[in-house]
Design a protein around this motif. Structure first.
Motif, PDB file in Angstrom:
ATOM      1  N   VAL A  77      -3.487  11.770   4.724  1.00 51.49           N
ATOM      2  CA  VAL A  77      -3.984  10.484   5.250  1.00 51.49           C
ATOM      3  C   VAL A  77      -3.047   9.319   4.962  1.00 51.49           C
ATOM      4  O   VAL A  77      -3.322   8.190   5.374  1.00 51.49           O
ATOM      5  N   GLY A  78      -1.955   9.568   4.235  1.00 54.11           N
ATOM      6  CA  GLY A  78      -1.048   8.477   3.889  1.00 54.11           C
ATOM      7  C   GLY A  78      -1.218   8.066   2.435  1.00 54.11           C
ATOM      8  O   GLY A  78      -2.148   8.489   1.744  1.00 54.11           O
ATOM      9  N   ARG A  79      -0.319   7.210   1.965  1.00 53.78           N
ATOM     10  CA  ARG A  79      -0.312   6.806   0.553  1.00 53.78           C
ATOM     11  C   ARG A  79      -1.222   5.611   0.277  1.00 53.78           C
ATOM     12  O   ARG A  79      -1.783   5.493  -0.807  1.00 53.78           O
ATOM     13  N   LEU A  80      -1.379   4.733   1.227  1.00 59.76           N
ATOM     14  CA  LEU A  80      -2.048   3.446   0.996  1.00 59.76           C
ATOM     15  C   LEU A  80      -3.543   3.583   0.739  1.00 59.76           C
ATOM     16  O   LEU A  80      -4.066   3.074  -0.260  1.00 59.76           O
ATOM     17  N   TYR A 127       5.478   7.505  -2.981  1.00 61.31           N
ATOM     18  CA  TYR A 127       5.395   6.275  -2.183  1.00 61.31           C
ATOM     19  C   TYR A 127       6.710   5.507  -2.294  1.00 61.31           C
ATOM     20  O   TYR A 127       7.272   5.036  -1.284  1.00 61.31           O
ATOM     21  N   PHE A 128       7.228   5.381  -3.518  1.00 63.42           N
ATOM     22  CA  PHE A 128       8.503   4.696  -3.721  1.00 63.42           C
ATOM     23  C   PHE A 128       9.626   5.390  -2.947  1.00 63.42           C
ATOM     24  O   PHE A 128      10.424   4.742  -2.272  1.00 63.42           O
ATOM     25  N   ARG A 192       0.584  -4.116   4.266  1.00 61.22           N
ATOM     26  CA  ARG A 192      -0.560  -3.679   5.088  1.00 61.22           C
ATOM     27  C   ARG A 192      -0.269  -2.405   5.864  1.00 61.22           C
ATOM     28  O   ARG A 192      -1.167  -1.640   6.191  1.00 61.22           O
ATOM     29  N   ARG A 193       0.994  -2.164   6.156  1.00 57.88           N
ATOM     30  CA  ARG A 193       1.355  -0.982   6.935  1.00 57.88           C
ATOM     31  C   ARG A 193       2.412  -0.195   6.186  1.00 57.88           C
ATOM     32  O   ARG A 193       3.324  -0.761   5.590  1.00 57.88           O
ATOM     33  N   GLU A 194       2.271   1.113   6.213  1.00 62.48           N
ATOM     34  CA  GLU A 194       3.266   1.993   5.612  1.00 62.48           C
ATOM     35  C   GLU A 194       4.410   2.218   6.601  1.00 62.48           C
ATOM     36  O   GLU A 194       4.201   2.277   7.809  1.00 62.48           O
ATOM     37  N   ILE A 195       5.617   2.340   6.049  1.00 62.09           N
ATOM     38  CA  ILE A 195       6.763   2.728   6.869  1.00 62.09           C
ATOM     39  C   ILE A 195       6.766   4.243   6.913  1.00 62.09           C
ATOM     40  O   ILE A 195       7.283   4.909   6.006  1.00 62.09           O
TER      41      ILE A 195
END
Length: 411
Positions: A77-80, A127-128, A192-195
Motif C-alpha cells: 500500500v506504500g510507505r506513507l 522509505y529513505f 503528501r505524495r510519495e515519489i
C-alpha cells in the motif's frame, strides 16, 4: 517487475528526513518511558523490580514480529499510510494505560503498543532509500539513528521525572499529550505524495503475492552476510538495553541508595551513542564497516568490565563507553543492511529490526537469571557471554567478506 529512478526534490527530501526523525523520537519515547519508571511500576502494580522489566520485554517482543507485517504491508500500500495510521493509533492507545488497573492489564496494553510501534522503524530506511538521492542516504541514516538515541534518552529521563513527581495516571496522561503533539507535527511534515518508482503493472493472484513476500524474506535470509548482520544487531541490543534496566535497580540499592529520578540519569550516557551515531557515516566511509564493528566491540567489552569497579564514576564512564560502542554497531548494521539490499528493501530492514528487538525481548529474562544469582556482577557476566558470541559472529562476517573479495578478484 522493473523500476525507474525517481526524480528527487530537495524540499521534499528535507521534510521527509525531519518527519521520520521526529516520528522516531515519538516512537522511542513511547517505547522507553516505562524503562525510566520501572521502580514506580513495581510499586504501583505491586510486583518486584525484576518482574517490572517484563513491561519492556513484552513490548519489544510484539514489536519485533510486527516489523515483518509492516514490511509486507508497506510494499503493498506504500510507505506513507501505514506510518500515519499507526502513529495516530499509538497516541490514542496511551489512554488505555491511564485506566490500567493491574499489572496484567498493563502487560496486555504494552503488547498492543508493540504492534503499533513497529511501523516507523520497519519502513523508515526503505522509505529513505526510495525517496532520497543516493548522496543523502548515508547522512539521513546517521541522523535517523541519532534521533533514535535522542528519543531513547528523552523517554527514559521523562519517565524518571514523572515517576518522581506524578501519579501513574497523570504520567500516562502526559505521555498521551506529548505523543499527540508529536504525531500531529509528523503528519504535517510528511510529504503528501510519495515519489513512487514506475512499475510494470500486472495482475497477480493472492497466492502469487504471498509467495513473492515469502521469497522476499527468504532472499535476505539466504544471504550469509545479511544473516550475520541481523545476529550482530540482536546480540548487541540484547545486552545493552537490558543493562540499563538492571543498573537502575543496582543504583537504587545499597550502598548508593539514589532516588528514582537520579537512577534514570544513567540514561544520559546514551548521549555518547548519539554523538557516535552522528559521526558514523563519515567513519564508515573512511574506515569501512568491519573496522568500525571491531572498534565498537572493544568499546562494549571495555565499558562493561569497567562497571565492575562498582563506583559511580566507573559505572558512568563504563556506560558512556558501552553506549558509544553499541550505537556504532547499530549504525553499521543499519547502513550495511540498507546498502546491501538491492530489492525487497523494507523486508531487509524489518528482518534486521526483528532480530534487534527480539534480542531486547530475550535479553531481559536472560540477564534476570544472572541478576538473581549475583546481582550486578552477574549481569556483567551474562553480558560478557553475549559479547563473546558477538565477537564470533563478527569474525564469521569478516571471513565471508574476505571470501567475496577473493571471488570478485578471480572473476
Amino acid at each position: 517487475m522493473t523500476e525507474l529512478a525517481p526524480t528527487y526534490r530537495t524540499d521534499a527530501q528535507t521534510r521527509l528526513i525531519w518527519a521520520l526523525c521526529i516520528a522516531s523520537v515519538v516512537i522511542y519515547i513511547n517505547l522507553y518511558t516505562v524503562q525510566g519508571m520501572l521502580p514506580s511500576i513495581a510499586e504501583h502494580f505491586d510486583v518486584s523490580g525484576a518482574q517490572a522489566t517484563l513491561v519492556l520485554s513484552v513490548t519489544s517482543f510484539t514489536l519485533a514480529f510486527s516489523l515483518l507485517f509492516y514490511a509486507v504491508l508497506s510494499d503493498r500500500v506504500g510507505r506513507l499510510a501505514p506510518i500515519v495510521v499507526s502513529l495516530w493509533l499509538l497516541a490514542a492507545s496511551n489512554i488505555l494505560l491511564i485506566f490500567a488497573q493491574n499489572f496484567d492489564e498493563l502487560v496486555w496494553v504494552r503488547l498492543l503498543q508493540g504492534g503499533l510501534l513497529a511501523a516507523v522503524p520497519a519502513i523508515s530506511m526503505a522509505y529513505f532509500k526510495e525517496q532520497l538521492a543516493p548522496s543523502f542516504m548515508l547522512k539521513a541514516a546517521a541522523v535517523y539513528i541519532m534521533a533514535n538515541s535522542i528519543g531513547g534518552i528523552a523517554g527514559r529521563i521523562f519517565g524518571g521525572l514523572m515517576a518522581q513527581y506524578l501519579t501513574w495516571q497523570a504520567s500516562m496522561g502526559l505521555v498521551f499529550l506529548v505523543s499527540l503533539m508529536g504525531v500531529a507535527l509528523v503528519t504535517y511534515l510528511l510529504p503528501r505524495r510519495e515519489i513512487k518508482p514506475a512499475r510494470i503493472q500486472q495482475k497477480v493472484s493472492l497466492f502469487r503475492k504471498i509467495k513473492q513476500d515469502v521469497d522476499g524474506f527468504w532472499f535476505h535470509l539466504s544471504d550469509p552476510q545479511m544473516r550475520l548482520a541481523y545476529i550482530i544487531g540482536g546480540l548487541a541490543f540484547m545486552m545493552m538495553v537490558n543493562q540499563f534496566s538492571f543498573i537502575q535497580l543496582h543504583l537504587m540499592a545499597d550502598p548508593y541508595g539514589v532516588s528514582r529520578f537520579q537512577a534514570t540519569l544513567i540514561f544520559l550516557c546514551y548521549s555518547s551513542g548519539t554523538f557516535a551515531s552522528y559521526l558514523s557515516a563519515k567513519w564508515i566511509m573512511r574506515f569501512g564497516s568491519m573496522s568500525i564493528f571491531r572498534v565498537a566491540l572493544c568499546l562494549m567489552v571495555a565499558g562493561t568490565l569497567l562497571t565492575l569497579f562498582d563506583t559511580l564514576v566507573a559505572i558512568v564512564a563504563g556506560f558512556l563507553i558501552s553506549a558509544c560502542g553499541f550505537f556504532l554497531t547499530h549504525s553499521c548494521c543499519n547502513s550495511f543492511v540498507a546498502m546491501r539490499a538491492t530489492g525487497h528493501r523494507a523486508k531487509a530492514t524489518s528482518l534486521y529490526l526483528c532480530c534487534y528487538y527480539l534480542g531486547a525481548a530475550l535479553g531481559g529474562p536472560y540477564l534476570m537469571i544472572f541478576w538473581h544469582k549475583a546481582h550486578w556482577a552477574g549481569v556483567v557476566m551474562g553480558s560478557l557471554s553475549l559479547l563473546a558470541l558477538l565477537m564470533l559472529t563478527l569474525w564469521r562476517l569478516g571471513v565471508h567478506q574476505h571470501g567475496s573479495v577473493i571471488l570478485l578478484t578471480k572473476k
